[in-house]
Design an enzyme around this catalytic site. Structure first.
Site, PDB file in Angstrom:
ATOM      1  N   ASP A 192       0.825  -1.206   0.000  1.00 39.28           N
ATOM      2  CA  ASP A 192       0.000   0.000   0.000  1.00 39.28           C
ATOM      3  C   ASP A 192       0.865   1.265   0.000  1.00 39.28           C
ATOM      4  OD1 ASP A 192      -1.019  -1.257   3.088  1.00 39.28           O
ATOM      5  OD2 ASP A 192       0.326   0.455   2.901  1.00 39.28           O
TER       6      ASP A 192
HETATM    7  N1  URA Z   1       0.265  -5.477   4.889  1.00 34.69           N
HETATM    8  C1  URA Z   1      -0.154  -4.220   4.871  1.00 34.69           C
HETATM    9  O1  URA Z   1      -0.910  -3.812   5.744  1.00 34.69           O
HETATM   10  N2  URA Z   1       0.246  -3.407   3.887  1.00 34.69           N
HETATM   11  C2  URA Z   1       1.084  -3.799   2.917  1.00 34.69           C
HETATM   12  O2  URA Z   1       1.441  -3.003   2.032  1.00 34.69           O
HETATM   13  C3  URA Z   1       1.524  -5.122   2.925  1.00 34.69           C
HETATM   14  C4  URA Z   1       1.108  -5.951   3.939  1.00 34.69           C
END
Ligand code: URA
Length: 234
Positions: A106
């Site tokens: 993310d």
């Molecule tokens: N878990 C998350 O919360 N975000 C990520 O980008 C990857 C794993």
């Protein structure tokens, strides 16, 4: 083994050089060779490794396999101003098949991300049966002690809105607010939701490793090509 032959016009357009009409202009301008010979016909079947355009070999006709250091603030979606794909050559955005990340991180997560135009290779890495380890460095808002982390290791932690519990995670407490967490699956915002389920909050998140891959010396926003031996799945 000899590479399969491919029509020059198909090769030209799938690698993002331009349309068939544009290829005809390039042929007329004598910009394209196959080995030592000038290419004359758009429909000619050629070995991609022998084609030169303006004297240069084609841009990765066998596919793109990259290790990328995703920076904070970028998103893994295509076609957005903050897209990770703006970190790659513009001609790659018109290649077919398209390039895609192997899973997603993310916007507020940095770290190790594979990028490829090989859909079958991508799916092999993300297939649940393979259970590729993903190692995250997690900075937390609230201090934790080891006893509070048992649900992460249990294989019984059920996230909001899900019907199957998270696979057991490996958790190493590095300091009261810093964990190294190894997951063997990739669910949406998984780390943040796991920490929220414990009543905590993720403040920083970096993926240190994905399977055998680590960004090591790669600066955020940069990438390197994988060597052929690195493309073999463990
Ligand atoms: N878990 C998350 O919360 N975000 C990520 O980008 C990857 C794993």
């Amino acid at each position: 083994m000899a590479a399969p032959l491919e029509r020059l016009d198909r090769l030209f357009s799938r690698l993002g050089y331009g349309s068939r009409a544009e290829l005809r202009d390039w042929l007329r301008a004598e910009r394209v060779r196959v080995g030592p010979e000038l290419a004359r016909k758009a429909g000619e079947r050629v070995d991609p490794a022998l084609v030169r355009i303006d004297g240069e070999p084609l841009d990765h006709p066998d596919g793109l396999y990259l290790l990328y250091h995703k920076p904070l603030g970028k998103v893994c979606a295509h076609g957005e101003p903050r897209s990770i794909y703006t970190d790659f050559p513009a001609s790659w955005s018109v290649r077919r098949p398209a390039i895609n990340s192997v899973g997603r991180l993310d916007a507020d997560t940095s770290g190790t991300l594979l990028v490829t135009d090989d859909g079958a290779w991508l799916h092999r890495w993300t297939h649940p049966r393979r259970a590729v380890p993903r190692v995250y460095l997690v900075g937390l808002a609230e201090p934790v002690d080891d006893a509070l982390l048992a649900p992460l290791r249990s294989g019984e932690l059920l996230l909001d809105g899900e019907i199957s519990p998270c696979l057991p995670a490996t958790v190493e407490v590095q300091s009261p607010k810093h964990l190294r967490l190894t997951l063997r699956e990739g669910r949406y915002h998984e780390v943040r939701r796991m920490m929220a389920a414990l009543g905590n909050r993720v403040e920083t998140l970096h993926r240190e490793a994905f399977g055998p891959f680590r960004v090591d010396d790669l600066q955020p926003g940069t990438w390197r090509l994988l060597a052929p031996a690195e493309r073999i799945l463990p």
